[in-house]
Write a protein that holds these residues in place. Structure first.
Motif, mmCIF file in Angstrom:
data_model
loop_
_atom_site.group_PDB
_atom_site.id
_atom_site.type_symbol
_atom_site.label_atom_id
_atom_site.label_comp_id
_atom_site.label_asym_id
_atom_site.label_seq_id
_atom_site.Cartn_x
_atom_site.Cartn_y
_atom_site.Cartn_z
ATOM 1 N N THR A 45 50.424 31.748 27.379
ATOM 2 C CA THR A 45 49.862 31.945 26.038
ATOM 3 C C THR A 45 49.688 30.601 25.336
ATOM 4 O O THR A 45 50.388 29.623 25.634
ATOM 5 N N PHE A 46 48.748 30.587 24.412
ATOM 6 C CA PHE A 46 48.435 29.375 23.662
ATOM 7 C C PHE A 46 48.357 29.718 22.183
ATOM 8 O O PHE A 46 47.856 30.785 21.801
ATOM 9 N N MET A 47 48.864 28.810 21.350
ATOM 10 C CA MET A 47 48.712 28.946 19.913
ATOM 11 C C MET A 47 47.361 28.338 19.539
ATOM 12 O O MET A 47 47.164 27.123 19.605
ATOM 13 N N VAL A 48 46.420 29.193 19.188
ATOM 14 C CA VAL A 48 45.032 28.768 19.007
ATOM 15 C C VAL A 48 44.689 28.743 17.518
ATOM 16 O O VAL A 48 44.632 29.790 16.858
ATOM 17 N N ALA A 49 44.467 27.552 16.985
ATOM 18 C CA ALA A 49 43.992 27.409 15.610
ATOM 19 C C ALA A 49 42.468 27.548 15.593
ATOM 20 O O ALA A 49 41.830 27.681 16.636
ATOM 21 N N ASP A 50 41.882 27.477 14.406
ATOM 22 C CA ASP A 50 40.430 27.624 14.341
ATOM 23 C C ASP A 50 39.690 26.299 14.424
ATOM 24 O O ASP A 50 38.458 26.260 14.391
ATOM 25 N N SER A 51 40.407 25.195 14.541
ATOM 26 C CA SER A 51 39.777 23.895 14.739
ATOM 27 C C SER A 51 40.813 22.931 15.294
ATOM 28 O O SER A 51 42.026 23.166 15.188
ATOM 29 N N MET A 52 40.326 21.863 15.907
ATOM 30 C CA MET A 52 41.231 20.832 16.416
ATOM 31 C C MET A 52 40.471 19.521 16.528
ATOM 32 O O MET A 52 39.283 19.493 16.856
ATOM 33 N N PRO A 53 41.148 18.408 16.188
ATOM 34 C CA PRO A 53 40.508 17.102 16.353
ATOM 35 C C PRO A 53 40.600 16.657 17.812
ATOM 36 O O PRO A 53 41.634 16.831 18.469
ATOM 37 N N VAL A 54 39.516 16.126 18.319
ATOM 38 C CA VAL A 54 39.507 15.534 19.657
ATOM 39 C C VAL A 54 38.799 14.187 19.530
ATOM 40 O O VAL A 54 37.588 14.140 19.327
ATOM 41 N N ALA A 55 39.593 13.135 19.600
ATOM 42 C CA ALA A 55 39.070 11.783 19.402
ATOM 43 C C ALA A 55 38.362 11.717 18.043
ATOM 44 O O ALA A 55 38.967 12.005 17.016
ATOM 45 N N ASP A 56 37.064 11.426 18.063
ATOM 46 C CA ASP A 56 36.358 11.214 16.799
ATOM 47 C C ASP A 56 35.576 12.425 16.315
ATOM 48 O O ASP A 56 34.746 12.315 15.411
ATOM 49 N N VAL A 57 35.810 13.599 16.903
ATOM 50 C CA VAL A 57 35.099 14.801 16.469
ATOM 51 C C VAL A 57 36.108 15.910 16.179
ATOM 52 O O VAL A 57 37.260 15.848 16.613
ATOM 53 N N VAL A 58 35.652 16.894 15.451
ATOM 54 C CA VAL A 58 36.463 18.075 15.185
ATOM 55 C C VAL A 58 35.768 19.263 15.847
ATOM 56 O O VAL A 58 34.601 19.540 15.565
ATOM 57 N N ILE A 59 36.495 19.930 16.714
ATOM 58 C CA ILE A 59 35.960 21.104 17.390
ATOM 59 C C ILE A 59 36.380 22.336 16.600
ATOM 60 O O ILE A 59 37.563 22.515 16.292
ATOM 61 N N LYS A 60 35.404 23.185 16.284
ATOM 62 C CA LYS A 60 35.683 24.378 15.495
ATOM 63 C C LYS A 60 35.408 25.635 16.291
ATOM 64 O O LYS A 60 34.515 25.667 17.130
ATOM 65 N N ASP A 61 36.176 26.669 16.001
ATOM 66 C CA ASP A 61 35.821 27.988 16.494
ATOM 67 C C ASP A 61 34.690 28.549 15.649
ATOM 68 O O ASP A 61 34.327 27.998 14.607
ATOM 69 N N SER A 62 34.163 29.668 16.068
ATOM 70 C CA SER A 62 32.976 30.216 15.428
ATOM 71 C C SER A 62 33.258 30.813 14.055
ATOM 72 O O SER A 62 32.340 31.052 13.290
#
Length: 555
Positions: free
Chosen positions: A288-305
């Protein structure tokens, strides 16, 4: 015997030879009156008997026996300029008989005098592809210096059906598709039988046209493939064109974009990330994973829909809800280097080996060239490119037990040895189950087909703005799925480029998949594997779906 009478006899003999080679010349060439007098729809549906054909270019024939391309007997009007005493009078007679085919009387006169393009004092072609009846009328004119020789004209009985796949035979060479790939075979008088079925092809073309029109898409494409061996049952594009009017069609619609135009696939690619992590033992079904609705990866922010509270999801739940953040967490557990190895193993970044020319290999960035944000976009199908054909071929291996397939359109294509194994049957079975939950309970529920288990994945991928080099506000929307879910026979891919009225794969592409796959399963008598009852809920209206989502957002 006088020279004039001798030439008349020679012309008549040539015309007899032309006529003897004719079949029942019954062919319907859509919207082309030129071939109307020796064409009816019956020709297209006649079953092809190889024993009937002894000369001429071979036909291209569908799996259900329809002629998709065929050479018709015609005539070629030839002039010997130095024998013509009154070019003006002869040109006038020919213009009246040939009509617009050979041009105006003045243009014909240029050919008769050796002044026309490609003409010489000894030989000049006045008109090619002349209908047999018209050729007979020319012969009966008895014009000195004018003769009729046997000729062929290539016709496409089904008009725009599968034009990009079939290709076109010009006066100088074959252009694209089966005409070009199997040119030597066809020139030798052999027919080429395809795996394509015209009934499924028509269903796919109708679905793509309706979808592109409804959602105001720039274009749409799709294919139906047999999962076991990669045989292409249908392959279509919209807008399309008619090979009978090849010269008038815009160049951009003539490409078989399913194999020539790579794109960023978006969420449809997440299944490969999940399969790689499971196969390598980096994650298990129970993790299982604790999944937020966004996460920073290097210089970008990845968002869920959508904005949501942190949620605990297993890998199946991540796929079911198409979570970008969760997919990236799975990829981080695997590691970028092993992810690339697995992506390459499925055939991405190399040609599929399809028996058509012009295939693009797409781009899979080598791990050593990754940037800091690559682990945040490649696992969710951005930052790399694939062709629609590669995606379908990869899915076939993903769900057929883990064996690579070689896509092909000719029924006797040499696809080599059985495909090599790219993952275990166990992993394949697990991924199929996960993708079934996407349709049963997740973002792909508009793909459900009564009576069948269906599995698949939606995709809504941002496109790079060519002016800024950054992701913009246009999307490629798609759905790829297969059925029956645990023992799949066929897969179908639907891709819509830049839809304007909605952008979500669930809404735009999944209903088209449902129509095409439902027809295909029934057409091939695939036994239903799920009980349906009269109490089944009706398929929701996709336009009004309250929970439709755009899945991939990189900001």
């Amino acid at each position: 015997m006088g020279q004039g009478r001798l030439r008349l006899v020679v012309g008549a003999v040539a015309l007899v030879c032309l006529s003897l080679g004719a079949r029942a010349v019954q062919l319907s060439v859509a919207d082309d009156a030129r071939y109307g007098t020796f064409s009816t729809e019956a020709f297209a549906s006649e079953r092809v008997d190889a024993a009937e054909r002894v000369t001429g270019r071979g036909a291209i024939v569908s799996a259900d026996g329809q002629r998709l391309a065929a050479s018709l007997d015609a005539g070629k009007v030839v002039a010997t300029p130095y024998q013509i005493e009154d070019p003006e009078a002869v040109a006038k007679s020919l213009a009246e008989t040939l009509g617009d085919e050979a041009g105006s009387a003045d243009e014909i006169e240029e050919k008769l005098t050796g002044a026309g393009k490609g003409a010489s004092r000894g030989y000049s072609v006045v008109a090619e592809g002349v209908e047999p009846e018209t050729a007979r009328e020319v012969t009966e004119l008895g014009l000195t210096g004018i003769s009729v020789a046997p000729d062929e004209v290539r016709a496409y009985p089904n008009g725009p059906l599968a034009s990009q796949l079939i290709g076109y035979l010009g006066t100088d060479q074959a252009y694209g598709g089966v005409e070009a790939r199997y040119d030597e075979v066809l020139k030798g008088g052999q027919d080429v039988e395809l795996t394509l079925d015209t009934a499924v092809q028509r269903e796919l073309e109708v679905a793509l046209n309706e979808t592109a029109e409804t959602y105001e898409g720039k274009s749409a494409l799709g294919l139906v493939m047999r999962v076991e061996d990669g045989a292409i049952v249908a392959l279509a594009h919209t807008p399309g064109y008619d090979n009978n009017q090849f010269a008038e069609a815009p160049e951009e619609v003539k490409r078989d974009r399913i194999l020539t135009d790579p794109y960023e696939p978006g969420s449809t690619f997440k299944a490969f990330t999940m399969a790689a992590a499971l196969e390598e033992g980096a994650v298990s079904e129970q993790d299982t994973f604790m999944v937020a609705d966004s996460m920073p990866v290097a210089d970008v922010v990845i968002k869920d829909s959508e904005v949501h509270a942190p949620e605990i999801l297993n890998p199946a739940g991540i796929l079911q809800h198409s979570r970008n953040v969760g997919t990236i967490q799975v990829a981080q557990s695997l590691g970028g280097e092993r992810l690339v190895e697995n992506i390459k193993r499925f055939g991405f970044g190399e040609e599929t080996g399809v028996d058509l020319w012009g295939e693009n290999a797409g781009i899979v960035p080598p791990f050593e060239e990754w940037s800091g944000s690559s682990i945040g976009n490649i696992p969710i199908g951005q930052g790399l490119t694939v062709t629609p054909l590669q995606l379908a071929s990869g899915y076939a291996a993903l769900v057929n037990g883990g064996l690579r397939v070689t896509p092909h359109v000719a029924s006797n294509a040499d696809t080599g040895e059985p495909g090599r194994r790219v993952m275990s049957e166990k992993t394949s079975s697990i991924v199929k189950g996960m993708l079934q939950t996407v349709v049963d309970e997740g973002t792909g529920h508009f793909a459900q087909i009564p009576g069948y288990t269906v599995a698949g994945k939606t995709g809504t991928a941002q496109k790079v703005d060519p002016e800024t080099g950054r992701y913009g506000d246009e999307y490629v929307t798609s759905f790829i799925g297969f059925a029956p879910a645990q023992d799949p026979e066929y897969l179908t891919l639907i891709v819509v480029d830049e839809p304007q009225k909605a952008i979500w794969g669930e809404v735009v592409a999944a209903p088209a998949f449902q129509n095409v796959m439902g027809f295909t399963l029934g057409y091939y008598n695939v036994p239903p594997d799920r009980e349906s009852t009269k109490n089944d809920a009706p398929t929701p209206d996709p336009v009004l779906a309250p929970d439709a989502k755009k899945e991939d957002s990189i900001r």
